[in-house]
Design a protein around this motif. Sequence first.
Motif, mmCIF file in Angstrom:
data_model
loop_
_atom_site.group_PDB
_atom_site.id
_atom_site.type_symbol
_atom_site.label_atom_id
_atom_site.label_comp_id
_atom_site.label_asym_id
_atom_site.label_seq_id
_atom_site.Cartn_x
_atom_site.Cartn_y
_atom_site.Cartn_z
ATOM 1 N N ASP A 1 -48.393 56.234 -16.588
ATOM 2 C CA ASP A 1 -47.415 55.365 -17.229
ATOM 3 C C ASP A 1 -46.591 56.213 -18.185
ATOM 4 O O ASP A 1 -47.134 57.096 -18.860
ATOM 5 C CB ASP A 1 -48.114 54.238 -17.999
ATOM 6 C CG ASP A 1 -47.114 53.300 -18.658
ATOM 7 O OD1 ASP A 1 -46.156 52.882 -17.977
ATOM 8 O OD2 ASP A 1 -47.290 53.000 -19.844
ATOM 9 N N GLU B 1 -43.099 56.073 -21.050
ATOM 10 C CA GLU B 1 -42.113 55.310 -21.808
ATOM 11 C C GLU B 1 -41.029 56.289 -22.226
ATOM 12 O O GLU B 1 -41.293 57.484 -22.426
ATOM 13 C CB GLU B 1 -42.737 54.645 -23.037
ATOM 14 C CG GLU B 1 -43.858 53.673 -22.734
ATOM 15 C CD GLU B 1 -43.477 52.474 -21.890
ATOM 16 O OE1 GLU B 1 -42.276 52.192 -21.691
ATOM 17 O OE2 GLU B 1 -44.390 51.787 -21.402
ATOM 18 N N LEU C 1 -32.880 54.285 -20.381
ATOM 19 C CA LEU C 1 -32.959 54.347 -18.921
ATOM 20 C C LEU C 1 -32.036 55.371 -18.269
ATOM 21 O O LEU C 1 -32.024 55.479 -17.049
ATOM 22 C CB LEU C 1 -32.650 52.958 -18.338
ATOM 23 C CG LEU C 1 -33.644 51.867 -18.703
ATOM 24 C CD1 LEU C 1 -33.181 50.529 -18.139
ATOM 25 C CD2 LEU C 1 -35.033 52.216 -18.203
ATOM 26 N N GLY D 1 -32.753 48.483 -26.404
ATOM 27 C CA GLY D 1 -33.289 47.928 -25.160
ATOM 28 C C GLY D 1 -34.663 48.480 -24.826
ATOM 29 O O GLY D 1 -35.566 47.741 -24.445
ATOM 30 N N ALA D 2 -34.832 49.802 -24.990
ATOM 31 C CA ALA D 2 -36.135 50.419 -24.718
ATOM 32 C C ALA D 2 -37.167 49.935 -25.735
ATOM 33 O O ALA D 2 -38.303 49.627 -25.378
ATOM 34 C CB ALA D 2 -36.024 51.939 -24.744
ATOM 35 N N ASN E 1 -37.228 47.115 -27.233
ATOM 36 C CA ASN E 1 -37.568 45.734 -26.899
ATOM 37 C C ASN E 1 -38.615 45.671 -25.785
ATOM 38 O O ASN E 1 -39.399 44.729 -25.720
ATOM 39 C CB ASN E 1 -36.335 44.951 -26.469
ATOM 40 C CG ASN E 1 -35.378 44.706 -27.612
ATOM 41 O OD1 ASN E 1 -35.720 44.848 -28.763
ATOM 42 N ND2 ASN E 1 -34.148 44.373 -27.263
ATOM 43 N N VAL E 2 -38.649 46.681 -24.917
ATOM 44 C CA VAL E 2 -39.612 46.724 -23.822
ATOM 45 C C VAL E 2 -40.973 47.237 -24.294
ATOM 46 O O VAL E 2 -42.011 46.629 -24.047
ATOM 47 C CB VAL E 2 -39.094 47.608 -22.661
ATOM 48 C CG1 VAL E 2 -40.181 47.840 -21.626
ATOM 49 C CG2 VAL E 2 -37.879 46.960 -22.009
ATOM 50 N N HIS E 3 -40.992 48.396 -24.979
ATOM 51 C CA HIS E 3 -42.281 49.035 -25.300
ATOM 52 C C HIS E 3 -42.673 49.016 -26.769
ATOM 53 O O HIS E 3 -43.816 49.288 -27.108
ATOM 54 C CB HIS E 3 -42.333 50.466 -24.756
ATOM 55 C CG HIS E 3 -41.186 51.356 -25.173
ATOM 56 N ND1 HIS E 3 -40.859 51.619 -26.471
ATOM 57 C CD2 HIS E 3 -40.310 52.036 -24.405
ATOM 58 C CE1 HIS E 3 -39.840 52.445 -26.509
ATOM 59 N NE2 HIS E 3 -39.472 52.710 -25.252
#
Length: 64
Positions: free
Chosen positions: A10, A12, A16, A55-56, A58-60
């Motif tokens: 995995d 992070e 993107l 944005g990143a 908010n994801v991780h």
Amino acid sequence: MNIVREIVIDTETTGLDPNKGDKLIELCAIELKNKVKTGNVFHTYINPQREVSQGAFNVHGISS
């Protein structure tokens, strides 16, 4: 019985788009044998020397 060994990875990142300079910030690898965790784990954070995009984050949930 055959033993199936897998390494699950995995990552992070700061965003993107590597063409805009986004970088890796976390790497984790977990070993499985026949789909069962063996306890062998590698985990590290990497200093990307740049800000993490909203944005990143908010994801991780990782900030620099």
